[in-house]
Structures are given as C-alpha cells and as structure tokens.
Design a protein around this motif. Structure first.
Motif, PDB file in Angstrom:
ATOM      1  N   SER A 134       0.809  -1.223   0.000  1.00 38.47           N
ATOM      2  CA  SER A 134       0.000   0.000   0.000  1.00 38.47           C
ATOM      3  C   SER A 134       0.840   1.271   0.000  1.00 38.47           C
ATOM      4  CB  SER A 134      -0.947   0.013   1.199  1.00 38.47           C
ATOM      5  OG  SER A 134      -0.212   0.018   2.419  1.00 38.47           O
ATOM      6  N   LYS A 135       2.016   1.248   0.635  1.00 35.89           N
ATOM      7  CA  LYS A 135       2.839   2.449   0.750  1.00 35.89           C
ATOM      8  C   LYS A 135       3.942   2.522  -0.302  1.00 35.89           C
ATOM      9  CE  LYS A 135       1.998   2.922   5.727  1.00 35.89           C
ATOM     10  NZ  LYS A 135       2.607   3.011   7.073  1.00 35.89           N
ATOM     11  N   ASP A 136       4.012   1.503  -1.170  1.00 38.29           N
ATOM     12  CA  ASP A 136       5.012   1.519  -2.240  1.00 38.29           C
ATOM     13  C   ASP A 136       4.562   2.452  -3.367  1.00 38.29           C
ATOM     14  OD1 ASP A 136       6.275  -0.338  -0.728  1.00 38.29           O
ATOM     15  OD2 ASP A 136       6.215  -1.954  -2.203  1.00 38.29           O
ATOM     16  N   TYR A 137       5.546   2.849  -4.183  1.00 36.46           N
ATOM     17  CA  TYR A 137       5.259   3.673  -5.354  1.00 36.46           C
ATOM     18  C   TYR A 137       5.360   2.795  -6.611  1.00 36.46           C
ATOM     19  CZ  TYR A 137       5.422   7.861  -2.490  1.00 36.46           C
ATOM     20  OH  TYR A 137       5.136   8.817  -1.552  1.00 36.46           O
ATOM     21  N   PRO A 138       4.709   3.199  -7.704  1.00 39.08           N
ATOM     22  CA  PRO A 138       4.686   2.366  -8.912  1.00 39.08           C
ATOM     23  C   PRO A 138       6.054   1.906  -9.401  1.00 39.08           C
ATOM     24  CG  PRO A 138       3.060   4.091  -9.116  1.00 39.08           C
ATOM     25  CD  PRO A 138       3.806   4.367  -7.838  1.00 39.08           C
ATOM     26  N   ASP A 139       7.078   2.772  -9.294  1.00 44.36           N
ATOM     27  CA  ASP A 139       8.391   2.360  -9.803  1.00 44.36           C
ATOM     28  C   ASP A 139       9.065   1.306  -8.933  1.00 44.36           C
ATOM     29  OD1 ASP A 139       9.127   3.872  -7.634  1.00 44.36           O
ATOM     30  OD2 ASP A 139      10.243   5.385  -8.772  1.00 44.36           O
ATOM     31  N   GLN A 140       8.442   0.961  -7.804  1.00 45.40           N
ATOM     32  CA  GLN A 140       8.951  -0.111  -6.949  1.00 45.40           C
ATOM     33  C   GLN A 140       8.252  -1.443  -7.233  1.00 45.40           C
ATOM     34  OE1 GLN A 140       8.084   2.441  -3.338  1.00 45.40           O
ATOM     35  NE2 GLN A 140      10.059   1.606  -2.678  1.00 45.40           N
ATOM     36  N   LEU A 141       7.318  -1.439  -8.193  1.00 44.60           N
ATOM     37  CA  LEU A 141       6.503  -2.616  -8.460  1.00 44.60           C
ATOM     38  C   LEU A 141       6.896  -3.296  -9.766  1.00 44.60           C
ATOM     39  CD1 LEU A 141       2.969  -1.116  -7.660  1.00 44.60           C
ATOM     40  CD2 LEU A 141       4.512  -2.308  -6.079  1.00 44.60           C
ATOM     41  N   SER A 142       6.586  -4.584  -9.854  1.00 44.72           N
ATOM     42  CA  SER A 142       6.740  -5.310 -11.112  1.00 44.72           C
ATOM     43  C   SER A 142       5.572  -4.958 -12.026  1.00 44.72           C
ATOM     44  CB  SER A 142       6.754  -6.815 -10.850  1.00 44.72           C
ATOM     45  OG  SER A 142       5.480  -7.237 -10.381  1.00 44.72           O
ATOM     46  N   GLY A 143       5.663  -5.383 -13.294  1.00 47.74           N
ATOM     47  CA  GLY A 143       4.583  -5.118 -14.237  1.00 47.74           C
ATOM     48  C   GLY A 143       3.262  -5.723 -13.792  1.00 47.74           C
ATOM     49  N   GLY A 144       3.331  -6.957 -13.295  1.00 49.36           N
ATOM     50  CA  GLY A 144       2.109  -7.610 -12.837  1.00 49.36           C
ATOM     51  C   GLY A 144       1.489  -6.902 -11.640  1.00 49.36           C
ATOM     52  N   GLN A 145       2.331  -6.427 -10.722  1.00 52.72           N
ATOM     53  CA  GLN A 145       1.831  -5.695  -9.560  1.00 52.72           C
ATOM     54  C   GLN A 145       1.206  -4.372  -9.972  1.00 52.72           C
ATOM     55  OE1 GLN A 145       5.506  -5.676  -7.353  1.00 52.72           O
ATOM     56  NE2 GLN A 145       4.898  -7.395  -6.057  1.00 52.72           N
ATOM     57  N   LYS A 146       1.823  -3.703 -10.950  1.00 49.61           N
ATOM     58  CA  LYS A 146       1.247  -2.445 -11.456  1.00 49.61           C
ATOM     59  C   LYS A 146      -0.135  -2.686 -12.044  1.00 49.61           C
ATOM     60  CE  LYS A 146       5.670  -0.217 -12.599  1.00 49.61           C
ATOM     61  NZ  LYS A 146       6.553   0.248 -13.700  1.00 49.61           N
ATOM     62  N   GLN A 147      -0.281  -3.785 -12.794  1.00 58.57           N
ATOM     63  CA  GLN A 147      -1.585  -4.062 -13.385  1.00 58.57           C
ATOM     64  C   GLN A 147      -2.609  -4.419 -12.325  1.00 58.57           C
ATOM     65  OE1 GLN A 147      -3.502  -3.002 -15.502  1.00 58.57           O
ATOM     66  NE2 GLN A 147      -2.592  -3.924 -17.356  1.00 58.57           N
ATOM     67  N   ARG A 148      -2.180  -5.051 -11.245  1.00 56.39           N
ATOM     68  CA  ARG A 148      -3.093  -5.322 -10.140  1.00 56.39           C
ATOM     69  C   ARG A 148      -3.586  -4.030  -9.510  1.00 56.39           C
ATOM     70  NH1 ARG A 148      -3.242 -10.549  -7.961  1.00 56.39           N
ATOM     71  NH2 ARG A 148      -1.942 -12.020  -9.135  1.00 56.39           N
ATOM     72  N   VAL A 149      -2.678  -3.055  -9.391  1.00 58.14           N
ATOM     73  CA  VAL A 149      -3.079  -1.740  -8.879  1.00 58.14           C
ATOM     74  C   VAL A 149      -4.084  -1.106  -9.838  1.00 58.14           C
ATOM     75  CG1 VAL A 149      -2.307   0.584  -8.252  1.00 58.14           C
ATOM     76  CG2 VAL A 149      -0.884  -1.394  -7.696  1.00 58.14           C
ATOM     77  N   GLY A 150      -3.807  -1.233 -11.148  1.00 56.78           N
ATOM     78  CA  GLY A 150      -4.730  -0.696 -12.145  1.00 56.78           C
ATOM     79  C   GLY A 150      -6.109  -1.323 -12.046  1.00 56.78           C
ATOM     80  N   ILE A 151      -6.158  -2.623 -11.800  1.00 58.91           N
ATOM     81  CA  ILE A 151      -7.441  -3.312 -11.646  1.00 58.91           C
ATOM     82  C   ILE A 151      -8.147  -2.842 -10.386  1.00 58.91           C
ATOM     83  CG2 ILE A 151      -8.508  -5.569 -11.235  1.00 58.91           C
ATOM     84  CD1 ILE A 151      -6.316  -6.764 -13.052  1.00 58.91           C
ATOM     85  N   ALA A 152      -7.400  -2.731  -9.288  1.00 54.74           N
ATOM     86  CA  ALA A 152      -7.994  -2.259  -8.034  1.00 54.74           C
ATOM     87  C   ALA A 152      -8.567  -0.858  -8.198  1.00 54.74           C
ATOM     88  CB  ALA A 152      -6.955  -2.285  -6.920  1.00 54.74           C
ATOM     89  N   ARG A 153      -7.825   0.019  -8.859  1.00 54.07           N
ATOM     90  CA  ARG A 153      -8.312   1.390  -9.077  1.00 54.07           C
ATOM     91  C   ARG A 153      -9.576   1.384  -9.938  1.00 54.07           C
ATOM     92  NH1 ARG A 153      -4.416   5.302 -12.297  1.00 54.07           N
ATOM     93  NH2 ARG A 153      -4.993   3.775 -13.895  1.00 54.07           N
ATOM     94  N   ALA A 154      -9.606   0.521 -10.958  1.00 50.46           N
ATOM     95  CA  ALA A 154     -10.780   0.447 -11.829  1.00 50.46           C
ATOM     96  C   ALA A 154     -12.008  -0.069 -11.088  1.00 50.46           C
ATOM     97  CB  ALA A 154     -10.473  -0.457 -13.021  1.00 50.46           C
ATOM     98  N   LEU A 155     -11.773  -0.870 -10.042  1.00 50.23           N
ATOM     99  CA  LEU A 155     -12.879  -1.429  -9.262  1.00 50.23           C
ATOM    100  C   LEU A 155     -13.327  -0.515  -8.123  1.00 50.23           C
ATOM    101  CD1 LEU A 155     -11.661  -5.143  -8.913  1.00 50.23           C
ATOM    102  CD2 LEU A 155     -13.352  -4.239 -10.529  1.00 50.23           C
ATOM    103  N   ALA A 156     -12.594   0.566  -7.899  1.00 50.22           N
ATOM    104  CA  ALA A 156     -12.827   1.408  -6.718  1.00 50.22           C
ATOM    105  C   ALA A 156     -14.263   1.906  -6.620  1.00 50.22           C
ATOM    106  CB  ALA A 156     -11.852   2.586  -6.721  1.00 50.22           C
ATOM    107  N   THR A 157     -14.861   2.294  -7.736  1.00 53.76           N
ATOM    108  CA  THR A 157     -16.208   2.873  -7.711  1.00 53.76           C
ATOM    109  C   THR A 157     -17.302   1.818  -7.879  1.00 53.76           C
ATOM    110  OG1 THR A 157     -16.037   3.338 -10.079  1.00 53.76           O
ATOM    111  CG2 THR A 157     -15.406   5.111  -8.560  1.00 53.76           C
TER     112      THR A 157
END
Length: 341
Positions: A134-157
């Motif tokens: 939760s406290k990491d920044y995107p440049d600290q993540l792998s590609g798969g982790q970044k896409q998981r964040v993207g999915i979570a953000r898309a599901l937020a609403t």
C-alpha cells in the motif's frame, strides 16, 4: 448489457476519411467475459472507446442497460462513466502517488470521506493481493503488480462493467496468466461484466465466454469461444487460432511420413464427451482397417474437451471408404492433402 447497433466511426485525417469501425452490431450479455480480437488497426480499440464515449459514433447507437449513452447530458455521462472501470496496457498509474493513493484517487473525486476511502482501499488491496504494497510507489513494483493496482483502481467505484484495453500485452506469460486469473475472479466473485480487447488468442481462450473477431473495422465472426475455436469460418480467425493451436506437424515429420509410403492424411475433430470414447478403434475394427496417429492433441476449452488428430489409414480401399463414411456420422473428418500441409 452493452449493445452496439449498426455502429460506425469515421475519422478525418486531412482530407482523407478513415473508417475505424464499420457497421458493427454486437451484444455483450450481463455477467459475461466478452473478448474482441483483431490485428493492429482492426478497429477494436476505437470500438472499446465508444462504450464510455471517449469517442462518439459517427452513426449507430451504443446502449448500456437500455440507455443510449450518446444521448446523455454531460452530467449524466459522468455518472455513467463511474459505472465503467477501465484498465490499460501501460497501467496509467500516477508515479507520484503510492499504491494506496492511486486506488484512492477516483474515490476522492467521488467525494467519499477519508474513513470510507481507507476502508475501500484496504478491501481492494486485499482482493488483488497487494495488502503489503500500500505504501510503495509504482516504480517499486513489477509489471504484474502495477496491473493489479490498475485493476484495483478500476474497481474502486464498484462498476458494472470493466473494460480491458490490451491489459496483458506488456506482461510476460506467467504474469499474464496471473492477471487473467484475477480478471476471472473479478467476473465470478463480483459479477462484473468484462469487455476486453486483445491481439492474443490465448487470452481469449483462457477466460472469455464469447468472442468477436474484427478486421478492417468490421466484425467478421463472433460466437461462443468453443464454437469459434473448433469451427472457425473466416481465414483471419483461423490464423488467430493457429497461433495457439499447432494442429499440423512440421514439414520434417511430414517428410518422414511420406518417405515411409504415407499418401493421405485425415484430420479428425473430436468435441465434448465423445473425446473419451474409443470411436476410432471401434469403427476401424468393424471394417478391418488399421489407423496410425501421425500428429495430434487433446485440450480443454471452456471445460469441454477438444481433440484434433491427423490420421492415416491402412487397408482395403473400399473398407477405408466405409470407415470414413461411418466416422463422418460421429466426428468431423476431412482429408488433408499432404503436399499442402
């Protein structure tokens, strides 16, 4: 759920008209994973952008839950877009925000309280398996982790529809499989309709219920994934399926087969439960014909078995013809000319 009615989209490039989408009619049912596949320039991305009106159709109608989205006022369209999540090939994350901050962004725009936002972010992080990031920044993540964040953000609403624009194209095969499993979980656990575009047939094969194939802005073939895979009608569809289904042996194997006197090859297609039956043995024994499996495979598609075998027969020519006639009533069978193979 989503219905395209005779939709076309034309762009002007200088004085030249570009027909990105041509007279497309499609229905995406509620609760399904619907895939749109096509080579680069087929029009699939433009079609996708018509759903949330990032592009407006030149002609035709786009309906979502029986609402013509092109007829919505700006305020109504903003509300409708809250019900449509979107994930991208290049992730589109804010590098200056933490993982939690990226997921929280659409919630802040929605005016939720800090407590509501924190609770929702925590739920989503757990859902996508990133509670410890939760406290990491995107440049600290792998590609798969970044896409998981993207999915979570898309599901937020809590959207009704999740649009995936080449969501796995930038990922390695193992990570792609993980993301596809997550998208399947989104569909099954949350009941969200997933509309995805891709140029990778294995993505369609892995998670989609139905598929549409696009070429030059048109839908050239559509249907259940199992039906399209096992009986492709259009040459372009056949090319896509060949990319994941090697149903012919190499020329080296064929050359060796010919050197041993092989003359005719037959492709035999088994679908569903009959794949487990001893059809070949029963029919060939009945007519005293021998068979040789030159090449083949059995795979699972949408929890159904699909067998594809290349076979040669040995015996009396009349008996072979009787064998072929009997097999035609049970399975799909066709002669494959070896010089064309």
């Amino acid at each position: 759920m989503i219905e395209f009615k005779n939709v076309s989209k034309t762009f002007l490039l200088g004085k030249r008209e570009v027909h990105a989408v041509r007279n497309v009619s499609l229905t995406v049912n509620e609760g399904e994973i619907f895939g749109i596949i096509g080579f680069s320039g087929a029009g699939k991305s433009t079609l996708l952008r018509l759903v949330n009106m990032l592009e407006r159709p030149s002609t035709g109608t786009v309906m979502i839950q029986n609402i013509d989205v092109n007829a919505l006022s700006p305020k109504e369209l903003r509300e409708r877009r809250r019900n449509i999540g979107m994930i991208f090939q290049n992730f589109n994350l804010f590098n200056s925000r933490t993982v939690a901050g990226n997921i929280a962004y659409p919630l802040k725009l929605g005016g939720l309280s800090k407590q509501e936002i924190n609770q929702r972010v925590e739920e989503l992080l757990q859902f996508v398996g990133l509670s410890d990031k939760s406290k990491d920044y995107p440049d600290q993540l792998s590609g798969g982790q970044k896409q998981r964040v993207g999915i979570a953000r898309a599901l937020a609403t809590s959207p009704d529809v999740l649009i995936c624009d080449e969501a796995t194209s930038a990922l390695d095969p193992e990570t792609t499989a993980e993301i596809l499993r997550l998208l399947k979980k989104v569909n099954q656990d949350l009941g969200i309709t997933v509309l995805l575009i891709t140029h990778e047939m294995h993505v369609i094969q892995s998670i989609c219920h139905r598929v549409a194939v696009m070429e030059n802005g048109e839908v050239i073939e559509s249907g259940d994934v199992f039906d399209v895979f096992t009986n492709p009608q259009h040459l372009t569809t056949q090319r896509f399926i060949q990319s994941v289904q090697q149903d012919l042996p190499s020329e080296t194997i064929l050359k060796e087969w010919r050197s041993r006197g092989g003359k005719k090859l037959y492709r035999v297609i088994f679908k569903g439960d009959i794949t487990n039956d001893a059809v070949l043995s029963q029919v060939t024994q009945k007519h005293q014909v021998h068979f040789n499996i030159v090449y083949g495979s059995v795979r699972e598609l949408q929890e159904k078995l699909f067998g594809n075998l290349l076979i040669s027969f040995e015996g009396n020519s009349e008996a072979i013809q009787k064998t072929l006639r009997d097999l035609e009533t049970i399975v799909d069978i066709e002669e494959v000319a070896h010089h064309e193979s």
